[in-house]
Design a protein around this motif. Structure first.
Motif, PDB file in Angstrom:
ATOM      1  N   LEU A  81       0.824  -1.210   0.000  1.00 60.13           N
ATOM      2  CA  LEU A  81       0.000   0.000   0.000  1.00 60.13           C
ATOM      3  C   LEU A  81       0.860   1.262   0.000  1.00 60.13           C
ATOM      4  O   LEU A  81       0.578   2.230  -0.709  1.00 60.13           O
ATOM      5  N   VAL A  82       1.931   1.243   0.795  1.00 61.09           N
ATOM      6  CA  VAL A  82       2.814   2.403   0.865  1.00 61.09           C
ATOM      7  C   VAL A  82       3.500   2.634  -0.477  1.00 61.09           C
ATOM      8  O   VAL A  82       3.616   3.772  -0.956  1.00 61.09           O
ATOM      9  N   GLN A  83       3.957   1.546  -1.109  1.00 64.25           N
ATOM     10  CA  GLN A  83       4.587   1.675  -2.427  1.00 64.25           C
ATOM     11  C   GLN A  83       3.617   2.212  -3.464  1.00 64.25           C
ATOM     12  O   GLN A  83       3.994   2.959  -4.358  1.00 64.25           O
ATOM     13  N   LEU A  84       2.347   1.826  -3.322  1.00 65.95           N
ATOM     14  CA  LEU A  84       1.332   2.351  -4.232  1.00 65.95           C
ATOM     15  C   LEU A  84       1.239   3.867  -4.109  1.00 65.95           C
ATOM     16  O   LEU A  84       1.193   4.586  -5.106  1.00 65.95           O
ATOM     17  N   HIS A  85       1.241   4.376  -2.884  1.00 70.90           N
ATOM     18  CA  HIS A  85       1.174   5.821  -2.675  1.00 70.90           C
ATOM     19  C   HIS A  85       2.424   6.516  -3.205  1.00 70.90           C
ATOM     20  O   HIS A  85       2.363   7.647  -3.687  1.00 70.90           O
ATOM     21  N   ASN A  86       3.553   5.843  -3.130  1.00 73.39           N
ATOM     22  CA  ASN A  86       4.789   6.440  -3.630  1.00 73.39           C
ATOM     23  C   ASN A  86       4.743   6.691  -5.127  1.00 73.39           C
ATOM     24  O   ASN A  86       5.380   7.607  -5.645  1.00 73.39           O
ATOM     25  N   HIS A  87       3.991   5.844  -5.845  1.00 72.13           N
ATOM     26  CA  HIS A  87       3.917   5.964  -7.298  1.00 72.13           C
ATOM     27  C   HIS A  87       2.753   6.832  -7.756  1.00 72.13           C
ATOM     28  O   HIS A  87       2.509   6.972  -8.946  1.00 72.13           O
ATOM     29  N   THR A  88       2.015   7.406  -6.808  1.00 72.30           N
ATOM     30  CA  THR A  88       0.885   8.259  -7.171  1.00 72.30           C
ATOM     31  C   THR A  88       1.399   9.593  -7.680  1.00 72.30           C
ATOM     32  O   THR A  88       2.242  10.225  -7.068  1.00 72.30           O
ATOM     33  N   ASN A  89       0.865  10.012  -8.785  1.00 74.96           N
ATOM     34  CA  ASN A  89       1.287  11.292  -9.375  1.00 74.96           C
ATOM     35  C   ASN A  89       0.798  12.457  -8.515  1.00 74.96           C
ATOM     36  O   ASN A  89      -0.289  12.429  -7.943  1.00 74.96           O
ATOM     37  N   GLY A  90       1.592  13.469  -8.473  1.00 75.44           N
ATOM     38  CA  GLY A  90       1.206  14.671  -7.754  1.00 75.44           C
ATOM     39  C   GLY A  90       1.127  14.476  -6.249  1.00 75.44           C
ATOM     40  O   GLY A  90       0.268  15.041  -5.588  1.00 75.44           O
ATOM     41  N   GLN A 548      -6.622  -6.538  10.794  1.00 80.35           N
ATOM     42  CA  GLN A 548      -5.973  -7.705  10.212  1.00 80.35           C
ATOM     43  C   GLN A 548      -6.941  -8.577   9.403  1.00 80.35           C
ATOM     44  O   GLN A 548      -6.558  -9.632   8.923  1.00 80.35           O
ATOM     45  N   LEU A 549      -8.158  -8.118   9.263  1.00 81.00           N
ATOM     46  CA  LEU A 549      -9.173  -8.919   8.576  1.00 81.00           C
ATOM     47  C   LEU A 549      -8.847  -9.059   7.088  1.00 81.00           C
ATOM     48  O   LEU A 549      -8.615  -8.074   6.402  1.00 81.00           O
ATOM     49  N   ARG A 550      -8.860 -10.309   6.613  1.00 78.46           N
ATOM     50  CA  ARG A 550      -8.582 -10.600   5.197  1.00 78.46           C
ATOM     51  C   ARG A 550      -9.843 -10.955   4.423  1.00 78.46           C
ATOM     52  O   ARG A 550      -9.913 -10.717   3.223  1.00 78.46           O
ATOM     53  N   SER A 551     -10.827 -11.569   5.111  1.00 80.22           N
ATOM     54  CA  SER A 551     -12.021 -12.040   4.415  1.00 80.22           C
ATOM     55  C   SER A 551     -13.233 -11.863   5.304  1.00 80.22           C
ATOM     56  O   SER A 551     -13.164 -12.086   6.521  1.00 80.22           O
ATOM     57  N   LEU A 552     -14.351 -11.480   4.676  1.00 81.07           N
ATOM     58  CA  LEU A 552     -15.619 -11.355   5.377  1.00 81.07           C
ATOM     59  C   LEU A 552     -16.706 -11.969   4.507  1.00 81.07           C
ATOM     60  O   LEU A 552     -16.931 -11.552   3.373  1.00 81.07           O
ATOM     61  N   LYS A 572      -8.315  -2.337   5.956  1.00 81.49           N
ATOM     62  CA  LYS A 572      -7.595  -2.009   4.742  1.00 81.49           C
ATOM     63  C   LYS A 572      -6.963  -3.211   4.051  1.00 81.49           C
ATOM     64  O   LYS A 572      -6.584  -3.118   2.875  1.00 81.49           O
ATOM     65  N   LEU A 573      -6.838  -4.350   4.749  1.00 78.02           N
ATOM     66  CA  LEU A 573      -6.212  -5.522   4.148  1.00 78.02           C
ATOM     67  C   LEU A 573      -7.232  -6.514   3.582  1.00 78.02           C
ATOM     68  O   LEU A 573      -6.862  -7.584   3.125  1.00 78.02           O
ATOM     69  N   LEU A 574      -8.508  -6.141   3.595  1.00 80.82           N
ATOM     70  CA  LEU A 574      -9.566  -7.055   3.177  1.00 80.82           C
ATOM     71  C   LEU A 574      -9.406  -7.440   1.704  1.00 80.82           C
ATOM     72  O   LEU A 574      -9.267  -6.589   0.838  1.00 80.82           O
ATOM     73  N   GLY A 575      -9.430  -8.759   1.445  1.00 81.94           N
ATOM     74  CA  GLY A 575      -9.299  -9.258   0.076  1.00 81.94           C
ATOM     75  C   GLY A 575     -10.545  -9.929  -0.442  1.00 81.94           C
ATOM     76  O   GLY A 575     -10.736 -10.045  -1.651  1.00 81.94           O
ATOM     77  N   VAL A 576     -11.420 -10.408   0.456  1.00 85.69           N
ATOM     78  CA  VAL A 576     -12.648 -11.106   0.075  1.00 85.69           C
ATOM     79  C   VAL A 576     -13.814 -10.482   0.818  1.00 85.69           C
ATOM     80  O   VAL A 576     -13.799 -10.398   2.048  1.00 85.69           O
ATOM     81  N   LEU A 577     -14.825 -10.060   0.067  1.00 82.04           N
ATOM     82  CA  LEU A 577     -16.050  -9.519   0.655  1.00 82.04           C
ATOM     83  C   LEU A 577     -17.232 -10.172  -0.047  1.00 82.04           C
ATOM     84  O   LEU A 577     -17.478  -9.927  -1.236  1.00 82.04           O
ATOM     85  N   ASP A 578     -17.948 -11.019   0.675  1.00 78.69           N
ATOM     86  CA  ASP A 578     -19.047 -11.790   0.088  1.00 78.69           C
ATOM     87  C   ASP A 578     -20.343 -11.436   0.807  1.00 78.69           C
ATOM     88  O   ASP A 578     -20.591 -11.868   1.928  1.00 78.69           O
ATOM     89  N   VAL A 591     -15.856   0.053   0.169  1.00 79.24           N
ATOM     90  CA  VAL A 591     -14.853  -0.735  -0.547  1.00 79.24           C
ATOM     91  C   VAL A 591     -13.893   0.149  -1.326  1.00 79.24           C
ATOM     92  O   VAL A 591     -12.874  -0.337  -1.834  1.00 79.24           O
ATOM     93  N   VAL A 592     -14.184   1.438  -1.419  1.00 82.37           N
ATOM     94  CA  VAL A 592     -13.331   2.334  -2.186  1.00 82.37           C
ATOM     95  C   VAL A 592     -11.899   2.344  -1.647  1.00 82.37           C
ATOM     96  O   VAL A 592     -10.938   2.599  -2.411  1.00 82.37           O
ATOM     97  N   ASP A 593     -11.707   2.057  -0.362  1.00 82.83           N
ATOM     98  CA  ASP A 593     -10.375   2.072   0.246  1.00 82.83           C
ATOM     99  C   ASP A 593      -9.728   0.691   0.293  1.00 82.83           C
ATOM    100  O   ASP A 593      -8.650   0.537   0.868  1.00 82.83           O
ATOM    101  N   LEU A 594     -10.375  -0.322  -0.301  1.00 82.36           N
ATOM    102  CA  LEU A 594      -9.870  -1.693  -0.198  1.00 82.36           C
ATOM    103  C   LEU A 594      -9.019  -2.036  -1.423  1.00 82.36           C
ATOM    104  O   LEU A 594      -9.464  -2.723  -2.352  1.00 82.36           O
ATOM    105  N   TYR A 595      -7.787  -1.585  -1.395  1.00 82.53           N
ATOM    106  CA  TYR A 595      -6.879  -1.812  -2.521  1.00 82.53           C
ATOM    107  C   TYR A 595      -6.643  -3.300  -2.762  1.00 82.53           C
ATOM    108  O   TYR A 595      -6.498  -3.741  -3.899  1.00 82.53           O
ATOM    109  N   HIS A 596      -6.618  -4.105  -1.712  1.00 83.91           N
ATOM    110  CA  HIS A 596      -6.303  -5.532  -1.834  1.00 83.91           C
ATOM    111  C   HIS A 596      -7.517  -6.380  -2.196  1.00 83.91           C
ATOM    112  O   HIS A 596      -7.399  -7.600  -2.330  1.00 83.91           O
TER     113      HIS A 596
END
Length: 948
Positions: A81-90, A548-552, A572-578, A591-596
């Motif tokens: 996530l941090v690396q993603l922000h590093n590559h954000t323009n502006g 630390q939640l990965r799936s819901l 922020k670490l959620l990968g599965v939302l059913d 879900v707009v903040d759920l990059y993973h």
């Protein structure tokens, strides 16, 4: 299981080094050190995992390893996530400073993790000698927790696994069919794992039994079942069995009202009701007065592990009790060899070892099948491997009862799984008891969780399917339903196994199952499965655990549990939302903040639209399931999801008999071809943007399943050119703009070579000649084709065809199924043949046919000639057919053709009346042979749903 966690994390680390991701100073060194420590400790864990149950100190050590690994995995995701922000323009100065702080924090936490890992690695040396001693002692100290025995023990057995069942089956069938006309209770009792459910299910499914009773219902009794739940389940299944709509308010009815409804339904019917695995007397008391003693020869069957309950419930009606005994020695040996050596005899050098193991199984079919699944994977020339399994059963098996032996064998089966299958198998603990697990849903979830890695020549879906087959081969899960063409549709897990993996999941902090009765919660939740109503006083615990939640996943949730409500602190670490089947009205904004996020299912919710500004930010999304929602259009932002593999957006819409379109699709962005990773795309409406979408389809080279609606005739050439490029296509569904609109396939010269399912809804100028070349084609549905020539001539030699549906396809007056043709066909539907006067079935034609449906053929006045040759036919259904035809098979009057269909267990006549189906069984026809003298069944369900 700690080995699984370590191996999984090492896989996660590979991209860091292979792709040489730029890591912040201090982070790279810590990641390299972590990788080295994990590799050192992994080999030791393979031995430690097998012995941790017998040594508390070792168990604590393994848990420490697992916890550290989980924390490291979380940090790696945060780093991404941090690396993603590093590559954000502006990037603003504020964000730069914040990200720099995050890097320092991650480096500091990784350093702390490595320090703990170093201590853990040093500690492992203390256990090396202990493990060696335990191995030399043949696992004599190995013990297994006292698993709670659960129901349904023998459901792991396939048809090929059944031995010693013919005699008890014959006796039970005799008790059901013969005897007095009064209601009788027949109980089958025996210890867990004896095969009670398997035996009774075979009796229940026997054609002689199904034909004898007008209503047959199977009810599985949960161990924690409440009276209302049991009665409600029985009522729902009865309404389904007799094809009548479920009355409004059933879910809120009291026990007395439910009993009255059930009694009214069965008052004049000869019924068979099976209650599988009854645990308490009150469960029988709750239903017995709802089942009328109507002097029609009705029967009730009960399976139970408690002998006193069996005798008490049966003695009231002068019924029968069958005490199921363990398999005899020769039967057990037959079952063991059949599963272990695939039907071959046991090699002479393994006989002593195998017979020793078999004795420990105590004649329990489930235990025999479980251990056979382990042994079948072993090298038959490596006697040491077989001897190790023999020794690992240990003193615990020799000293305790048969049920404990059974539990030990099941635990051994789990320990024998490789690490990747352990994760996949434990994941089944997310599903509720008795839940039918959809195969593709499970595969997509496994992929989203990261359990599946693509292999050379295979997609992730292929690999996951292999994993599923391996679990089936090991008899750890079982097939619940298969499609007409033999594909696995739904799965179930044996209840005892489910309890075992729930305990393991809890111990490993792998999955947390939460329901109304839940008491204890773990401090850290990685995967959360909510069953039913969530207790309000528990939500604070979830708030702390969201980081630390990965799936819901939610099952049977009756309230809108939004992410913001459950986790105000974020996840922020959620990968599965059913959210499947949840009462959700709007697309979840959180879900707009759920990059993973890789898996998002809103299936069967009330969501109507997908916001572009939200969906466009889910760059890692692989599955978007909007099936059975009201979404009709996807925003342009969907094209940003370059990892999207499965896009399902459609809803069935059969409101009446003459409904032209059976489903609604969606309007896709014109440049849909940019989604290169797509494997399933259903259902795109093609009559837009002057055919641009049709041309774009050819860019989706990975597609396995494609559904197209409203295809225009003028787009035929472009469509054919695109389809020729989709060489991986397995299923294709195409519908024209309407009943009289043409699907132009004249330009398709080279169809997808692996096509297995083809659905064409629209007029065809002629039947495409290339269909004859589809050797893998198993399902073919043609609708509104209006062909001038008999299509059977071109279809009869398809080697894999199992299901054929023809609706308004041919204008001729005769259909002839030639001798020896359609060798694999199991299901055949003929509908709306306006000129059809005669159907003939040659001898040895369609030898495997199990279901035949004929409808709306007004000129057809006789049953198919030669139908008596179809010896495997189980269901014959006529819908909206002339009374003249139905009178020919009337069993009471002058019908001359009754003898031709008398061998078929289920014969129905169905008519569409007042927005619903009236269904009549053959033996319900009145004495004057009028098939419509009285409704015996009622249903508002569509006859056929065309599915890809």
């Amino acid at each position: 299981m700690a080995e699984s966690a370590v191996s999984f994390l090492l896989e996660r680390l590979k991209p860091v080094f292979v792709n040489k991701l730029k890591l912040f100073t201090g982070v790279e060194a810590e990641v390299i050190y972590l990788k080295g420590q994990l590799e050192l400790i992994r080999a030791f864990l393979r031995a430690a995992d097998a012995f941790e149950e017998s040594d508390e100190e070792l168990k604590v050590w393994v848990r420490q390893v697992r916890d550290v690994v989980h924390e490291a995995e979380d940090l790696l995701d945060e780093l991404e996530l941090v690396q993603l922000h590093n590559h954000t323009n502006g990037l603003s100065n504020y964000l730069s400073i914040r990200n720099m702080k995050a890097h320092y924090r991650i480096a500091h936490e990784l350093k702390a993790i490595n320090s703990r890992m170093k201590t853990i690695s040093l500690t492992r040396k203390r256990f090396l000698s202990k493990l060696d001693t335990a191995s030399e002692a043949s696992n004599s100290t190995y013990t297994v927790n006292a698993w709670h025995d659960q129901r349904g023990d023998a459901l792991l057995l396939d048809n090929t696994d059944l031995v010693g069942i013919d005699r008890p089956k014959k006796q039970l069938i005799g008790w059901l069919i013969n005897g007095c006309t009064g209601r009788k209770v027949i109980s089958v009792t025996g210890m867990g794992g004896m095969g009670k459910t398997t035996l009774v299910k075979k009796v229940f499914d026997d054609p002689e039994v199904r034909k004898h009773f007008k209503a047959c219902v199977w009810v599985t009794v949960s161990q924690s079942c409440k009276t209302e739940e049991l009665l409600r389940d029985l009522a729902r299944k009865l309404f389904s069995e007799i094809r009548r709509p479920i009355p409004e308010g059933l879910e809120s009815m009291c026990s007395d009202k439910l009993k009255m409804i059930i009694k009214d339904l069965l008052q004049r019917k000869r019924y068979l009701v099976v209650f599988d695995d009854v645990w308490q007397m009150y469960e029988w008391e709750a239903v017995k007065y709802a089942l009328p003693n109507n002097n029609c020869g009705s029967r009730i069957m009960i399976t139970t592990r408690k002998s006193n309950l069996a005798f008490t419930s049966s003695i009231e009606s002068n019924g029968k009790v069958y005490n199921l005994q363990p398999l005899k020695e020769d039967e057990a040996w037959d079952l063991f060899c059949r599963n272990t050596f695939q039907g071959h005899s046991c090699p002479s050098h393994l006989i002593d070892i195998c017979k020793y193991i078999l004795r420990k199984c105590g004649g329990l079919p489930l235990a025999i099948v479980a251990i056979s699944g382990v042994l079948a994977t072993k090298d038959k020339h490596r006697i040491d491997e077989w001897d190790m399994i023999c020794r690992s059963l240990g003193a615990e098996i020799q000293g305790n009862g048969k049920l404990d032996n059974f539990k030990t064998v099941l635990n051994l089966s789990f320990n024998d799984l490789p690490y990747h299958l352990k994760y996949c198998f434990l994941y089944l603990s997310i599903f509720p008891e008795d839940y039918l697990i959809q195969r593709m849903r499970l595969i997509r979830l496994w992929i989203a969780e990261g359990f599946i890695k693509a292999k050379e020549g295979k997609t992730k879906e292929d690999v996951a399917d292999d994993y599923l087959k391996e679990l089936l081969n090991r008899n750890l899960i079982q097939v619940a339903e298969i499609t007409s063409d033999g594909r696995v549709k739904t799965l179930r897990i044996h209840d005892l196994l489910r309890e075992i993996i729930i305990l393991k999941s809890k111990d490993q902090n792998f999955v947390s199952v939460v329901k109304e009765q839940s008491i204890a919660w773990p401090e850290k939740i990685r995967r959360l499965s909510v069953h039913g109503t969530l207790p309000c006083h528990r939500q604070q615990h979830i708030h702390r655990s969201g980081s630390q939640l990965r799936s819901l996943l939610m099952f049977g949730v009756g309230e809108n549990l939004s992410l913001g409500k459950l986790f105000p602190g974020g996840c922020k670490l959620l990968g599965v939302l059913d959210y499947q089947d949840a009462p959700l009205n709007k697309f979840p904004v959180a879900v707009v903040d759920l990059y993973h996020l890789r898996y998002l299912s809103l299936r069967n919710t009330k969501v109507t639209m997908v916001p572009g500004y939200i969906i466009g930010k889910l760059h890692n999304l692989e599955t978007l399931d909007l099936k059975k929602t009201s979404v009709r259009e996807l925003p342009l932002d969907i094209l940003k999801l370059q990892k999207l593999r499965h896009l399902l957006v459609y809803k069935f819409n059969v409101k009446g008999y003459a409904q032209f379109y059976s489903k609604h699709g969606f309007k896709a962005p014109t440049e849909i071809g940019n989604l290169k990773a797509l494997q399933k795309l259903c259902f795109v409406e093609a009559n837009q943007d002057c055919g641009m979408i049709i041309r774009q389809l050819g860019e989706l080279s990975q597609l396995r399943r494609l559904g197209i609606l409203k295809l225009r005739e003028e787009d035929g050439k472009a469509f054919c050119l695109s389809i020729e490029r989709l060489t991986n296509l397995h299923a294709l569904s195409v519908a024209s703009e309407g009943e009289n609109k043409v699907i132009d396939l004249a330009f398709l010269c080279s169809p997808p070579p692996f096509l297995q399912r083809l659905y064409l809804s629209g007029r065809l100028q002629e039947l495409p000649s290339w269909i004859q070349s589809l050797h893998s084609l198993a399902r073919l549905f043609l609708k509104w084709s209006c062909l001038k020539h008999d299509p059977l001539v071109y279809l009869q030699d398809l080697p894999s065809l199992a299901h054929l549906e023809l609706v308004q396809v041919y204008d001729g007056d005769t259909l002839h199924f030639v001798c020896g043709k359609f060798k694999k066909l199991k299901v055949l539907g003929l509908d709306k043949f306006d000129g059809l006067k005669q159907v003939t079935v040659g001898e040895d034609a369609m030898p495997c046919l199990e279901r035949l449906s004929i409808g709306r053929c007004e000129l057809l006045k006789k049953v198919p000639s030669g139908i008596e040759h179809l010896s495997k036919l189980k269901v014959l259904e006529f819908f909206d057919m002339p009374d003249e035809l139905m009178k020919t098979i009337c069993p009471h009057g002058p019908g001359k053709d009754y003898c031709k269909v008398s061998h078929i267990p289920n014969v129905y006549s169905t008519y569409w009346r007042d927005d619903g189906w009236d269904v009549y069984a053959l033996d319900s026809f009145s004495r004057d042979c009028s098939p419509r003298s009285g409704t015996v069944m009622r249903s508002h369900e569509p006859r056929t749903l065309w599915k890809v």
